[in-house]
Design an enzyme around this catalytic site. Structure first.
Site, PDB file in Angstrom:
ATOM      1  N   ASP A   1      -0.167   4.376   0.938  1.00 27.75           N
ATOM      2  CA  ASP A   1      -0.501   5.318   2.158  1.00 27.75           C
ATOM      3  C   ASP A   1       0.516   5.429   3.416  1.00 27.75           C
ATOM      4  O   ASP A   1       0.955   4.008   3.715  1.00 27.75           O
ATOM      5  CB  ASP A   1      -2.006   5.476   2.331  1.00 27.75           C
ATOM      6  CG  ASP A   1      -2.569   4.318   3.158  1.00 27.75           C
ATOM      7  OD1 ASP A   1      -2.113   3.115   2.452  1.00 27.75           O
ATOM      8  OD2 ASP A   1      -3.346   4.620   3.932  1.00 27.75           O
TER       9      ASP A   1
ATOM     10  N   HIS B   1       0.653  -1.275   0.092  1.00 25.94           N
ATOM     11  CA  HIS B   1       0.041   0.176  -0.017  1.00 25.94           C
ATOM     12  C   HIS B   1       0.658   1.494  -0.173  1.00 25.94           C
ATOM     13  O   HIS B   1       1.936   1.303   0.495  1.00 25.94           O
ATOM     14  CB  HIS B   1      -0.889  -0.062   1.265  1.00 25.94           C
ATOM     15  CG  HIS B   1      -0.503   0.040   2.461  1.00 25.94           C
ATOM     16  ND1 HIS B   1      -0.119   1.194   3.071  1.00 25.94           N
ATOM     17  CD2 HIS B   1      -0.136  -0.874   3.444  1.00 25.94           C
ATOM     18  CE1 HIS B   1       0.347   0.840   4.507  1.00 25.94           C
ATOM     19  NE2 HIS B   1       0.296  -0.392   4.461  1.00 25.94           N
TER      20      HIS B   1
ATOM     21  N   ASP C   1       6.061   1.456   6.663  1.00 34.04           N
ATOM     22  CA  ASP C   1       4.625   0.805   6.658  1.00 34.04           C
ATOM     23  C   ASP C   1       3.946   1.641   5.426  1.00 34.04           C
ATOM     24  O   ASP C   1       3.345   2.616   5.901  1.00 34.04           O
ATOM     25  CB  ASP C   1       3.933   0.739   7.948  1.00 34.04           C
ATOM     26  CG  ASP C   1       2.510   0.065   7.775  1.00 34.04           C
ATOM     27  OD1 ASP C   1       2.313  -0.615   6.906  1.00 34.04           O
ATOM     28  OD2 ASP C   1       1.799   0.310   8.779  1.00 34.04           O
TER      29      ASP C   1
ATOM     30  N   ASP D   1       3.604  -6.480   3.841  1.00 35.13           N
ATOM     31  CA  ASP D   1       3.139  -5.335   4.749  1.00 35.13           C
ATOM     32  C   ASP D   1       3.507  -5.863   6.041  1.00 35.13           C
ATOM     33  O   ASP D   1       2.614  -5.342   7.097  1.00 35.13           O
ATOM     34  CB  ASP D   1       1.635  -5.145   4.367  1.00 35.13           C
ATOM     35  CG  ASP D   1       1.216  -3.896   5.084  1.00 35.13           C
ATOM     36  OD1 ASP D   1       1.928  -3.136   5.168  1.00 35.13           O
ATOM     37  OD2 ASP D   1      -0.054  -3.565   5.370  1.00 35.13           O
TER      38      ASP D   1
ATOM     39  N   HIS E   1       4.146   3.598  12.617  1.00 34.67           N
ATOM     40  CA  HIS E   1       3.061   4.526  12.716  1.00 34.67           C
ATOM     41  C   HIS E   1       3.526   5.627  13.723  1.00 34.67           C
ATOM     42  O   HIS E   1       2.653   6.459  14.342  1.00 34.67           O
ATOM     43  CB  HIS E   1       1.610   4.242  13.189  1.00 34.67           C
ATOM     44  CG  HIS E   1       1.189   3.095  12.433  1.00 34.67           C
ATOM     45  ND1 HIS E   1      -0.297   2.897  12.543  1.00 34.67           N
ATOM     46  CD2 HIS E   1       1.467   2.238  11.346  1.00 34.67           C
ATOM     47  CE1 HIS E   1      -0.712   1.842  11.565  1.00 34.67           C
ATOM     48  NE2 HIS E   1       0.600   1.815  10.817  1.00 34.67           N
TER      49      HIS E   1
ATOM     50  N   GLU F   1      -4.861   1.890   2.791  1.00 35.88           N
ATOM     51  CA  GLU F   1      -4.864   0.896   3.631  1.00 35.88           C
ATOM     52  C   GLU F   1      -5.004   0.926   5.176  1.00 35.88           C
ATOM     53  O   GLU F   1      -5.618   0.488   5.985  1.00 35.88           O
ATOM     54  CB  GLU F   1      -3.644  -0.149   3.615  1.00 35.88           C
ATOM     55  CG  GLU F   1      -3.965  -1.498   4.118  1.00 35.88           C
ATOM     56  CD  GLU F   1      -3.073  -1.536   5.477  1.00 35.88           C
ATOM     57  OE1 GLU F   1      -3.004  -2.749   6.237  1.00 35.88           O
ATOM     58  OE2 GLU F   1      -2.653  -0.337   6.016  1.00 35.88           O
ATOM     59  N   GLU F   2      -4.227   2.282   5.403  1.00 36.64           N
ATOM     60  CA  GLU F   2      -4.127   2.805   6.732  1.00 36.64           C
ATOM     61  C   GLU F   2      -5.679   3.167   7.486  1.00 36.64           C
ATOM     62  O   GLU F   2      -5.749   3.104   8.678  1.00 36.64           O
ATOM     63  CB  GLU F   2      -3.296   3.706   7.187  1.00 36.64           C
ATOM     64  CG  GLU F   2      -1.702   3.283   6.629  1.00 36.64           C
ATOM     65  CD  GLU F   2      -1.336   2.288   7.883  1.00 36.64           C
ATOM     66  OE1 GLU F   2      -1.834   2.076   8.472  1.00 36.64           O
ATOM     67  OE2 GLU F   2      -0.168   2.072   7.413  1.00 36.64           O
TER      68      GLU F   2
END
Length: 407
Positions: free
Chosen positions: A84, A82, A143, A200, A382, A177-178
């Protein structure tokens, strides 16, 4: 360096702000993701030899194909990552490269933050390796830009070594995705594979085919505001109703008290006034029966409160987000067995544990393509303490190549 372009590619990607927006109603949720796909990834995919590279503006997916160069390798395998990044500052990402990490603290740029092995003992797993960290002001974006870089690097390696035989390969880079909606519009017909892998995961060896089942819960509390000086037997404080509702949920079934296969209720937002309040929760569990029981419980709490209040002042809105993909993948474990075999041949110990979260693979699996998750290297994701090991990323590239050559 094992793969010459891997590090530079990763650094280039993370410097682009592709943070998703949960409040957006567009796909992708931010223009920067589409720009990243069209101006950076698409030309690069074409340059490294992927064919039929195309962007779907409806679902935000960028897809390419590398046809098999050996007709006896009949499987078709997909790789997904992903674009994002999570809900943390992603503007002006300025990565630090720590060569030959020898332990101890890592100061994050000129900020007052540091990566300390006492707070983050996972650092001790990376002695002697090259680490990429943040400067303390942003997340890193490993990520999942590590996953994108790994897939790109594997394809580049294969096209530069045409004597290496491989099966049909599909590549997909998707949005959002997030914020949990990335795969909502995924088109299976545009991604014809026998199975796929999301790149991922986290540390070396992760191989995952169990995710949470997930629901979003929004609870609205309707109060009645009157002057506090004359409020006796008249005022109904919506904020107090929200507190009462929250306290009726099991106190130990929150993220900070759970691990392994334990589910939870997680209060993610609370806003309001005396007149009206709103609480946002996410509900997570692995087992279908437990997941359904959690949703029933919140409905029952609301009904009980409304009965006590004599009118409907607690309004519940529940929406399922994704389901545990184990239910699909266990029907045919080929993707898992192949990945285990490849990892073991590469002297990587497969670490098969449930994901206390979800991936795009959760939804895609239920669309008909079994899609487990493989490590991409990110740690402490994150936030400002995120880092990734270059050596782990290299090993992820090894696994991708091994999968398509063994298929």
């Amino acid at each position: 360096m094992k793969y010459d372009n891997l590090l530079d590619r990763f650094i280039k990607y993370v410097k682009v702000n592709t943070r998703s927006d949960p409040d957006s109603e567009t796909t992708p949720s931010t223009e920067s993701q589409e720009a990243f796909a069209l101006t950076i990834l698409k030309p690069e995919m074409e340059a490294i030899g992927l064919q039929d590279v195309h962007y779907n503006p409806v679902n935000g997916y960028l897809i390419g194909t590398l046809p098999a160069n050996n007709p006896t390798l009949t499987r078709k395998i997909g790789f997904i990552a992903h674009m994002d990044t999570a809900d943390f500052n992603a503007e002006n990402v300025n990565p630090q490269i720590i060569d030959n990490y020898q332990g101890g603290d890592i100061t994050l740029g000129s900020s007052n933050y540091k990566l300390d092995p006492k707070a983050f003992p996972n650092l001790n797993n990376y002695i002697g390796q090259t680490l990429i960290t943040t400067d303390g002001t942003t997340l890193l974006g490993a990520d999942d830009k590590s996953g994108i870089a790994e897939i790109m690097t594997a394809i580049e390696f294969l096209t530069s070594q045409p004597q290496i035989e491989h099966c049909d390969i599909k590549v997909a880079f998707g949005p959002d995705e997030e914020i949990g909606v990335g795969a909502d519009k995924f088109e299976v017909a545009d991604f014809e594979v026998d199975f796929a892998y999301t790149m991922d995961g986290g540390p070396l060896g992760e191989l995952q085919y169990e995710t949470f089942s997930a629901a979003a819960l929004e609870v609205t509390f309707l109060g009645r505001n009157v002057h506090p000086g004359t409020a006796k037997d008249q005022m109904i404080n919506a904020l107090e109703l929200a507190i009462d509702f929250h306290e009726k949920l099991p106190a130990k079934e929150r993220p900070e008290y759970t691990d392994g296969y334990q589910g939870f209720y997680h209060l993610t937002g609370l806003t309001g006034t005396v007149e009206e309040a709103r609480a946002s929760y996410i509900i997570r569990d692995f087992e279908e029966a437990s997941f359904e029981a959690r949703k029933v419980k919140v409905e029952n709490i609301a009904q009980s409160m409304n009965a006590h209040l004599g009118t409907k002042r607690v309004l519940v809105e529940l929406n399922d987000q994704y389901y545990n993909m184990k239910k699909v993948i266990e029907k045919d474990m080929t993707a898992i067995e192949l990945a285990k075999e490849v990892m073991e041949e590469l002297a990587i110990k497969p670490v098969i544990e449930p994901i206390r979260g979800g991936t795009d693979g959760s939804k895609i699996s239920f669309m008909g393509i079994p899609t487990p998750n493989i490590f991409a290297g990110g740690e402490n994701m994150h936030g400002r303490f995120e880092f990734v090991s270059l050596q782990t990323m290299e090993r992820a590239v090894d696994v991708i190549i091994g999968l398509v050559c063994k298929a």
